[in-house]
Scaffold this active site. Sequence first.
Site, mmCIF file in Angstrom:
data_model
loop_
_atom_site.group_PDB
_atom_site.id
_atom_site.type_symbol
_atom_site.label_atom_id
_atom_site.label_comp_id
_atom_site.label_asym_id
_atom_site.label_seq_id
_atom_site.Cartn_x
_atom_site.Cartn_y
_atom_site.Cartn_z
ATOM 1 N N LYS A 14 34.458 71.808 68.438
ATOM 2 C CA LYS A 14 33.577 71.279 67.381
ATOM 3 C C LYS A 14 32.110 71.607 67.668
ATOM 4 O O LYS A 14 31.404 72.124 66.806
ATOM 5 C CB LYS A 14 33.743 69.754 67.234
ATOM 6 C CG LYS A 14 35.160 69.311 66.913
ATOM 7 C CD LYS A 14 35.253 67.805 66.738
ATOM 8 C CE LYS A 14 34.936 67.019 67.996
ATOM 9 N NZ LYS A 14 35.953 67.105 69.057
ATOM 10 N N ARG A 89 35.287 59.324 63.673
ATOM 11 C CA ARG A 89 36.364 59.397 64.665
ATOM 12 C C ARG A 89 37.364 58.265 64.503
ATOM 13 O O ARG A 89 38.329 58.205 65.264
ATOM 14 C CB ARG A 89 35.761 59.331 66.063
ATOM 15 C CG ARG A 89 35.728 60.687 66.779
ATOM 16 C CD ARG A 89 35.128 60.450 68.142
ATOM 17 N NE ARG A 89 35.369 61.451 69.122
ATOM 18 C CZ ARG A 89 34.552 62.456 69.410
ATOM 19 N NH1 ARG A 89 33.485 62.666 68.700
ATOM 20 N NH2 ARG A 89 34.821 63.261 70.403
ATOM 21 N N ARG A 128 34.969 73.443 81.403
ATOM 22 C CA ARG A 128 33.599 73.022 81.081
ATOM 23 C C ARG A 128 33.077 72.060 82.157
ATOM 24 O O ARG A 128 31.907 72.101 82.520
ATOM 25 C CB ARG A 128 33.574 72.344 79.710
ATOM 26 C CG ARG A 128 32.169 71.937 79.282
ATOM 27 C CD ARG A 128 32.104 71.374 77.889
ATOM 28 N NE ARG A 128 32.745 70.069 77.802
ATOM 29 C CZ ARG A 128 32.916 69.400 76.665
ATOM 30 N NH1 ARG A 128 32.520 69.935 75.530
ATOM 31 N NH2 ARG A 128 33.494 68.224 76.662
ATOM 32 N N ARG A 134 29.161 66.666 82.986
ATOM 33 C CA ARG A 134 29.530 65.526 82.140
ATOM 34 C C ARG A 134 30.538 64.637 82.857
ATOM 35 O O ARG A 134 31.521 65.115 83.394
ATOM 36 C CB ARG A 134 30.118 66.030 80.813
ATOM 37 C CG ARG A 134 29.056 66.236 79.760
ATOM 38 C CD ARG A 134 29.602 66.838 78.507
ATOM 39 N NE ARG A 134 30.631 66.025 77.863
ATOM 40 C CZ ARG A 134 31.022 66.200 76.608
ATOM 41 N NH1 ARG A 134 30.456 67.137 75.876
ATOM 42 N NH2 ARG A 134 31.957 65.454 76.092
ATOM 43 N N ARG A 145 40.955 60.510 76.836
ATOM 44 C CA ARG A 145 40.276 60.904 75.583
ATOM 45 C C ARG A 145 41.279 61.467 74.585
ATOM 46 O O ARG A 145 41.178 61.200 73.383
ATOM 47 C CB ARG A 145 39.190 61.963 75.889
ATOM 48 C CG ARG A 145 37.995 61.367 76.604
ATOM 49 C CD ARG A 145 37.125 62.445 77.199
ATOM 50 N NE ARG A 145 36.480 63.259 76.194
ATOM 51 C CZ ARG A 145 35.867 64.403 76.450
ATOM 52 N NH1 ARG A 145 35.843 64.880 77.687
ATOM 53 N NH2 ARG A 145 35.285 65.069 75.485
HETATM 54 P P1 B4P Z 1 33.348 71.935 72.647
HETATM 55 O O1 B4P Z 1 32.918 72.733 71.479
HETATM 56 O O2 B4P Z 1 32.260 71.450 73.562
HETATM 57 O O3 B4P Z 1 34.260 70.701 72.276
HETATM 58 P P2 B4P Z 1 34.051 69.440 71.339
HETATM 59 O O4 B4P Z 1 35.245 69.443 70.450
HETATM 60 O O5 B4P Z 1 32.703 69.435 70.696
HETATM 61 O O6 B4P Z 1 34.021 68.300 72.433
HETATM 62 P P3 B4P Z 1 34.075 66.778 72.745
HETATM 63 O O7 B4P Z 1 35.107 66.074 71.917
HETATM 64 O O8 B4P Z 1 34.244 66.814 74.209
HETATM 65 O O9 B4P Z 1 32.703 66.076 72.582
HETATM 66 P P4 B4P Z 1 31.890 64.902 71.919
HETATM 67 O O10 B4P Z 1 30.567 65.162 72.469
HETATM 68 O O11 B4P Z 1 32.073 64.878 70.443
HETATM 69 O O12 B4P Z 1 34.366 72.843 73.462
HETATM 70 C C1 B4P Z 1 34.877 72.470 74.734
HETATM 71 C C2 B4P Z 1 34.942 73.676 75.664
HETATM 72 O O13 B4P Z 1 35.827 74.664 75.143
HETATM 73 C C3 B4P Z 1 33.590 74.372 75.850
HETATM 74 O O14 B4P Z 1 33.434 74.687 77.196
HETATM 75 C C4 B4P Z 1 33.701 75.650 74.999
HETATM 76 O O15 B4P Z 1 32.952 76.725 75.532
HETATM 77 C C5 B4P Z 1 35.190 75.935 75.039
HETATM 78 N N1 B4P Z 1 35.670 76.560 73.812
HETATM 79 C C6 B4P Z 1 35.350 76.199 72.535
HETATM 80 N N2 B4P Z 1 35.983 76.973 71.653
HETATM 81 C C7 B4P Z 1 36.780 77.846 72.384
HETATM 82 C C8 B4P Z 1 37.682 78.900 72.041
HETATM 83 N N3 B4P Z 1 37.914 79.234 70.768
HETATM 84 N N4 B4P Z 1 38.301 79.551 73.039
HETATM 85 C C9 B4P Z 1 38.066 79.221 74.339
HETATM 86 N N5 B4P Z 1 37.219 78.253 74.732
HETATM 87 C C10 B4P Z 1 36.563 77.573 73.768
HETATM 88 O O16 B4P Z 1 32.454 63.457 72.473
HETATM 89 C C11 B4P Z 1 32.217 62.925 73.766
HETATM 90 C C12 B4P Z 1 32.447 61.391 73.837
HETATM 91 O O17 B4P Z 1 31.409 60.699 73.049
HETATM 92 C C13 B4P Z 1 33.740 60.831 73.239
HETATM 93 O O18 B4P Z 1 34.819 60.865 74.158
HETATM 94 C C14 B4P Z 1 33.339 59.365 72.883
HETATM 95 O O19 B4P Z 1 33.361 58.505 73.990
HETATM 96 C C15 B4P Z 1 31.901 59.503 72.407
HETATM 97 N N6 B4P Z 1 31.798 59.649 70.929
HETATM 98 C C16 B4P Z 1 31.299 60.739 70.276
HETATM 99 N N7 B4P Z 1 31.345 60.559 68.925
HETATM 100 C C17 B4P Z 1 31.893 59.312 68.731
HETATM 101 C C18 B4P Z 1 32.217 58.559 67.563
HETATM 102 N N8 B4P Z 1 31.994 59.036 66.338
HETATM 103 N N9 B4P Z 1 32.773 57.328 67.714
HETATM 104 C C19 B4P Z 1 32.995 56.822 68.927
HETATM 105 N N10 B4P Z 1 32.726 57.489 70.092
HETATM 106 C C20 B4P Z 1 32.167 58.717 69.995
#
Ligand code: B4P
Length: 194
Positions: A14, A89, A128, A134, A145
């Site tokens: 995302k 979420r 990552r 993190r 998670r």
């Molecule tokens: P990212 O792109 O970083 O993944 P994400 O889906 O954004 O991550 P996440 O769910 O961890 O984060 P958030 O901050 O929202 O990709 C991950 C890795 O994969 C990276 O290293 C990237 O380079 C690699 N990658 C990506 N695409 C790829 C591909 N096609 N091929 C290979 N590698 C690839 O959430 C963090 C925490 O914040 C949650 O657990 C929760 O506690 C809190 N939170 C956030 N929003 C919330 C909400 N609305 N309500 C309640 N809690 C919330």
Amino acid sequence: MFNLVLFGPPGSGKGTQSENIVSAYNLHHISTGDLLRDEVSRHTPLGTEAKKYMDQGMLVPDEVVIGMISGVIDDTPDARGFIFDGFPRTRPQAEALDKLLEFKNIKIDLVLSLEVPEAELTKRLLSRGETSGRSDDNDEVITKRIKEYNSKTQPVASYYHSLGKLERINGEHPIPETFKLLAKHINKYLLPVS
Ligand code: B4P
């Protein structure tokens, strides 16, 4: 105005794809994960509360997250549109977002759901974790998670499906290919600026 929700499990890409979408379509990026991590790093009362949940792989309470979003939308009146990354979420967050947007006379146009198998998610997040610093990128917390996602966040997809707004995208491809799949859908609403 065009408003997009980018939906998917932790590590589905995302945050990664949001950056690509922002530069191609000039949308305003709202990542609740980034906003929460910023609060944590500034040791605000909200951040101190949120950290307790994030460090355990749990979702932060709905009311905390919803309050944060409203402020950001109000601070950006001239946006071409918003990309909501990692929000909503939970079903209550989705309903609260709809109400909030209705009040501002705007709506969610499209929800793109990145679908990636669990083994690949764990692999990406552990990798990552080697560089991100993190506190939630370790084996035990990643498992929690993904569990939280399956029980609390997955129902949000059914909510948007019932509204006819959900499109499922295979997020297993390399980053540029996945972006092309996302762009195909966005182009039906909005042309890229670059
Ligand atoms: P990212 O792109 O970083 O993944 P994400 O889906 O954004 O991550 P996440 O769910 O961890 O984060 P958030 O901050 O929202 O990709 C991950 C890795 O994969 C990276 O290293 C990237 O380079 C690699 N990658 C990506 N695409 C790829 C591909 N096609 N091929 C290979 N590698 C690839 O959430 C963090 C925490 O914040 C949650 O657990 C929760 O506690 C809190 N939170 C956030 N929003 C919330 C909400 N609305 N309500 C309640 N809690 C919330």
